[in-house]
Design an enzyme around this catalytic site. Structure first.
Site, short mmCIF file in Angstrom:
data_model
loop_
_atom_site.label_atom_id
_atom_site.label_comp_id
_atom_site.label_asym_id
_atom_site.label_seq_id
_atom_site.Cartn_x
_atom_site.Cartn_y
_atom_site.Cartn_z
N ASP A 249 0.90 -1.07 -0.06
CA ASP A 249 -0.08 0.09 -0.06
C ASP A 249 0.99 1.14 0.21
O ASP A 249 2.04 1.28 0.50
CB ASP A 249 -0.91 -0.06 1.28
N ARG B 169 -14.40 3.03 7.99
CA ARG B 169 -14.48 1.79 7.00
C ARG B 169 -13.00 1.10 7.31
O ARG B 169 -13.02 -0.14 6.92
CB ARG B 169 -14.80 1.84 5.67
N ASN C 61 -8.99 0.65 -7.01
CA ASN C 61 -8.45 1.20 -8.25
C ASN C 61 -8.64 -0.21 -9.29
O ASN C 61 -8.20 -1.32 -9.24
CB ASN C 61 -6.89 1.38 -8.28
N CYS D 215 -11.79 -15.55 -23.16
CA CYS D 215 -11.19 -14.80 -22.44
C CYS D 215 -9.54 -14.55 -22.81
O CYS D 215 -8.98 -15.61 -22.79
CB CYS D 215 -11.21 -15.39 -20.98
N CYS E 13 -14.51 4.01 -4.65
CA CYS E 13 -15.33 4.17 -3.64
C CYS E 13 -15.18 5.22 -2.67
O CYS E 13 -16.02 5.57 -2.16
CB CYS E 13 -15.22 2.49 -2.73
N ASN F 179 -11.59 8.13 6.47
CA ASN F 179 -11.55 6.87 6.23
C ASN F 179 -11.85 5.93 7.38
O ASN F 179 -11.90 4.70 7.27
CB ASN F 179 -10.23 6.25 5.36
N LEU F 180 -11.66 6.37 8.53
CA LEU F 180 -11.57 5.59 9.79
C LEU F 180 -13.02 4.72 9.85
O LEU F 180 -13.00 3.59 10.48
CB LEU F 180 -11.44 6.37 11.06
N CYS G 81 -7.61 -16.24 -19.79
CA CYS G 81 -7.68 -17.92 -19.78
C CYS G 81 -6.93 -18.47 -20.79
O CYS G 81 -6.30 -19.67 -20.89
CB CYS G 81 -9.05 -18.23 -19.57
N CYS H 298 -13.14 -13.26 -17.06
CA CYS H 298 -14.24 -13.97 -17.50
C CYS H 298 -15.70 -13.15 -17.02
O CYS H 298 -16.64 -13.42 -17.61
CB CYS H 298 -14.17 -15.20 -16.72
#
Length: 235
Positions: free
Chosen positions: A35, A46, A104, A214, A159, A43-44, A217, A146
């Site tokens: 990160d 969540r 992202n 795909c 979000c 943000n606390l 795949c 897929c």
């Protein structure tokens, strides 16, 4: 479950917080956390791994300290930075599974592609407002492509921009952790897709099948260092 397992966690925010807590309590031997962000007061609600005293601090540093308090024997490798094409395969090396909770879309697809090329299972999730999903892809099962095909050409709200309720990411992070532990126990939740609607209180499981066209795949994707990936993951 053996403590010998090594888990790579991409993102230490709303989804990563419950994932990391539950993996530390689930007898996982080693966690690598990737990160690049700082703890933000907004943000606390969540990102439950952090407190007001952590605001302004590096997420991975505070997350590492919290995990060692929860499970003193756990080994934690904190990587300050983003999961990007240039380092993706090296980060996956020597890990048994990758779990992703990035805010992202490009990073989500990069985790999908890199995990498949490395032959590593991937557990991923996404959440916005009151609804979200969690998905498990094994090296020979359906993948995220897929389901969603590719990175959208048009910009999609994150979000953080659209908003997300704390209990939603708590449930989805718990689902991710459960999928990870099931894989490490030798179970095969291949292609499992969990949908959760927090407003309706509805949780349902479906299965994603491999698409014959795909690109991942079918082996058409072999190079992660594309211009589009590099730009999108750094945005």
């Amino acid at each position: 479950m053996s403590r010998a397992h090594r888990v790579l966690v991409v993102g230490a925010g709303g989804l990563g917080s419950p994932v990391l807590r539950l993996l530390a309590g689930g007898r996982v031997a080693h966690v690598t956390i990737v990160d690049d962000d700082l703890v933000d007061e907004s943000n606390l609600h969540r990102q439950t791994l952090y407190t007001e005293q952590d605001v302004g601090c590096s997420k991975i540093e505070r997350a590492s300290a919290s995990l060692r308090e929860l499970a003193p024997s756990i080994s934690v490798n904190a990587v300050q930075g983003r999961f990007v094409p240039a380092t993706a395969m090296e980060l996956l090396k020597d890990h048994d599974i990758v779990v992703e909770g990035a805010d992202n879309l490009a990073t989500k697809f990069l985790v999908t592609d890199a995990a498949r090329l490395a032959g590593v299972p991937a557990v991923q999730a996404g959440a916005v407002r009151w609804a979200g999903w969690a998905f498990c892809a094994l090296p020979d099962s359906a993948c995220l492509r897929c389901l969603f095909e590719d990175i959208p050409r048009d910009r999609v709200e994150t979000c953080a921009e659209a908003g997300v309720v704390g209990p939603l990411v708590g449930v989805l992070g718990g689902l991710e952790a459960a999928l990870v532990l099931r894989v490490l126990r030798g179970e095969l939740p291949a292609g499992e897709l969990w949908h959760y609607d927090a407003l309706k209180g509805a949780l349902r499981r479906t299965f994603v099948r491999r698409r014959s066209d795909c690109p991942l795949c079918t082996g058409k994707i072999q190079d992660l260092r594309t211009e589009r990936y590099t730009a999108a993951c750094a945005a």
